[in-house]
Design a protein around this motif. Structure first.
Motif, mmCIF file in Angstrom:
data_model
loop_
_atom_site.group_PDB
_atom_site.id
_atom_site.type_symbol
_atom_site.label_atom_id
_atom_site.label_comp_id
_atom_site.label_asym_id
_atom_site.label_seq_id
_atom_site.Cartn_x
_atom_site.Cartn_y
_atom_site.Cartn_z
ATOM 1 N N ASN A 178 -56.051 16.893 25.562
ATOM 2 C CA ASN A 178 -54.982 17.848 25.298
ATOM 3 C C ASN A 178 -53.954 17.221 24.367
ATOM 4 O O ASN A 178 -53.514 16.090 24.600
ATOM 5 C CB ASN A 178 -54.291 18.255 26.601
ATOM 6 N N VAL A 179 -53.587 17.943 23.332
ATOM 7 C CA VAL A 179 -52.562 17.444 22.416
ATOM 8 C C VAL A 179 -51.209 17.949 22.911
ATOM 9 O O VAL A 179 -50.901 19.142 22.830
ATOM 10 C CB VAL A 179 -52.818 17.897 20.974
ATOM 11 N N ALA A 180 -50.420 17.027 23.450
ATOM 12 C CA ALA A 180 -49.083 17.341 23.942
ATOM 13 C C ALA A 180 -48.066 16.927 22.867
ATOM 14 O O ALA A 180 -48.344 17.033 21.674
ATOM 15 C CB ALA A 180 -48.837 16.646 25.276
ATOM 16 N N SER A 181 -46.926 16.448 23.267
ATOM 17 C CA SER A 181 -45.896 16.024 22.320
ATOM 18 C C SER A 181 -44.915 15.114 23.032
ATOM 19 O O SER A 181 -44.575 15.348 24.200
ATOM 20 C CB SER A 181 -45.152 17.242 21.763
ATOM 21 N N ASP A 182 -44.421 14.111 22.314
ATOM 22 C CA ASP A 182 -43.455 13.227 22.964
ATOM 23 C C ASP A 182 -42.082 13.880 23.105
ATOM 24 O O ASP A 182 -41.184 13.336 23.730
ATOM 25 C CB ASP A 182 -43.371 11.872 22.263
#
Length: 241
Positions: A132-136
């Motif tokens: 899954n591509v999340a985000s900081d």
């Protein structure tokens, strides 16, 4: 590293998704691109010798149809598709309800529904992997970006919870959390926010999307099962966990 494995990447017609699609093919996988941008997606698929399925992550029936069109087992799923452009720079009191609901529908519900639809095919693999591509932004609490930040925080939580549900089937799931990348989708981000990241990274400077690809490729490999449930802040040291 991915020889003989079948991987689907959502939101792969452009930007980070296209970079990840190329990396997957270069690692030896058979690729399926899933995107709403049909013309761009099919063009890239032809270039890479990949398959293409049209999918609207905001529409459950579209997700079902896209996954139903796949052949055989699925070894890897990269949930990269999301709404990110044009929803920032607004304080939490000024976010339109329609915008909030649209971001949650695509970024959160769409990710869940894609994993749910793909789960039977991932089980067939015997070594299925989900990235899954999340985000900081969800790790440091970026201001004036609440709908996106909340959606990516939800993706991280889903990753952890699903690791326990999918683990008995030897399906590994992990998330990557990049910072602001140098892609066209971040052109709208104010220069001050870009500078905050560039100056604040342990390795200073901008971060190209190609930075993310090696980590994603590894997480799709059979050897990555021990990292299931983990959120990796692939941001050159802007946020540590």
């Amino acid at each position: 590293m991915l020889d003989g494995r079948h991987v689907m990447v959502t939101g792969a017609a452009r930007g980070l998704g296209a970079v990840l699609a190329r990396a997957v093919v270069e690692a030896g996988a058979r690729l399926t691109i899933a995107d709403l941008a049909e013309e761009e997606g099919r063009t890239l698929a032809t270039e890479l010798g990949a398959g293409f399925v049209r999918v609207d992550l905001g529409e459950p029936e579209s997700i079902k149809a896209a996954v139903a069109s796949l052949d055989g087992p699925l070894d890897g799923l990269v949930n990269n598709g999301a709404i990110a452009t044009g929803i920032g720079g607004i304080g939490f009191e000024d976010i339109e309800l329609e915008t909030w609901d649209r971001v949650m529908r695509v970024n959160v519900r769409g990710t869940w529904l894609m994993i749910r639809a793909c789960a039977p095919l991932l089980r067939q693999s015997g070594s299925g992997r989900v990235v899954n591509v999340a985000s900081d932004t969800a790790l440091w609490g970026a201001p004036n970006l609440l709908s996106y930040t909340a959606s990516k925080g939800a993706v991280m939580s889903m990753t952890r919870s699903l690791s326990r549900e999918l683990g008995p089937d030897r399906i590994g799931i992990a998330a990557v959390a990049p910072g602001i990348l140098t892609t066209p989708s971040t052109d709208y981000v104010p220069e001050a926010r870009h500078k905050l990241y560039e100056d604040g990274r342990a390795v200073p400077g901008p971060q190209p999307p190609e930075d993310i690809a090696p980590t994603v490729v590894f997480l799709l490999s059979e050897g990555a099962l021990t990292l299931t449930g983990q959120v990796l802040p692939v941001n050159r040291g802007f946020v540590f966990t």
